[in-house]
Design an enzyme around this catalytic site. Sequence first.
Site, PDB file in Angstrom:
ATOM      1  CG  HIS A  67      -0.379  -0.165   2.528  1.00 48.91           C
ATOM      2  ND1 HIS A  67      -1.117  -0.474   3.636  1.00 48.91           N
ATOM      3  CD2 HIS A  67       0.896  -0.063   2.966  1.00 48.91           C
ATOM      4  CE1 HIS A  67      -0.337  -0.540   4.695  1.00 48.91           C
ATOM      5  NE2 HIS A  67       0.885  -0.293   4.312  1.00 48.91           N
ATOM      6  CG  ASN A  68      -0.052   4.180   1.495  1.00 47.38           C
ATOM      7  OD1 ASN A  68      -1.177   4.271   1.037  1.00 47.38           O
ATOM      8  ND2 ASN A  68       0.182   4.030   2.791  1.00 47.38           N
TER       9      ASN A  68
END
Length: 351
Positions: free
Chosen positions: A257-258
């Site tokens: 994620h991210n």
Amino acid sequence: MADPIFYEPLLNVTIGQIAGLTNGVLVDSSLANRPVSRLSALSDAGPDALVFIEGKKHAQDIGGLKAAGVLCTDEIKENVPKNVAIIVTRHPQQDFAAIGRALYPNAVNAHLWSGHSGISDHAIVHPTAEIEEGVTIEPGAIIGSNVSIGSGTVIAANVVIGNGCKIGRDCYVAPNSSVQYAFLGNRVLLHPGVRIGQDGFGYVPGRAGLDKMPQLGRVIIQDNVEIGANTTVDRGALADTIIGEGTKIDNLVQIAHNVRIGRHCVIAAQCGISGSVVLGDMTMLGGSVGIKDHVNIGSRVEIAAASGVMNDIPDGERWAGAPAQPFKQWFREIASVRAMTRTKKESSADE
């Protein structure tokens, strides 16, 4: 080899036509009408095959070459046997690939597993989905509510597209893939088993153990991205996970994620990119590279296979090792260890 069961050439071509397509120089014009019926590696060549040679290091492998023709650079042409047609080009492998795409378009273009275009009666398409003309949706596919799919895109068998996703034009989503919480640009290619937009690996300590941190971001995949089989791309926790234009990702890669990946990056198989890592443009990761979370890696960086990256890397550098470090420093340490090992062996032998 290109088995005709799977890869039937679109055209029958001659050496002269290949020279014209590549803007190469045919050394002996009397061989221009010689037919070429297949592409081949050097080891499997025959009198009907076209091969290529890239760089001087392979020149010694062609003394007994039997082929219809060869793409090579000017410095190698003297090594080619006289009975083989020579097409001189500055970029043999690049031109060979272009010929391959022209002769075998089905090897690189979207494949219709059902053999039928249009929307299959055996697909489930939510009535609120916006499907442009020219989209193919194959049997077993499920298209959620408020999905948008652009013309020329193929959604293959047993694909699941989650609610609200947007997919651009001329994309290909291969069988058994899933896309959720994601926006895809144009000409995006997802190979079989790709997973886009599932939960990121986020937990916080709670009273009874680990509590899940809601993952509220999206996945943004820009134009001309290709993602290999069984690769996973987690959606962002709060920010988005982003894959930049033209980036190519191999099989079995984990993108957490991210993560933000720049444009025209190359990521080889089995890499693991932890949460919130940033990669600049045109960066290359060898196979099985692991990157610690929140690391910033610059543009035009090269990281050797099996490296473990724990620190930020500036633009343009080459790193290797676990933990990773600048290549020259890593090489000096390896050389020092080998020298110490030799010294110990010599000392033991003297005793």
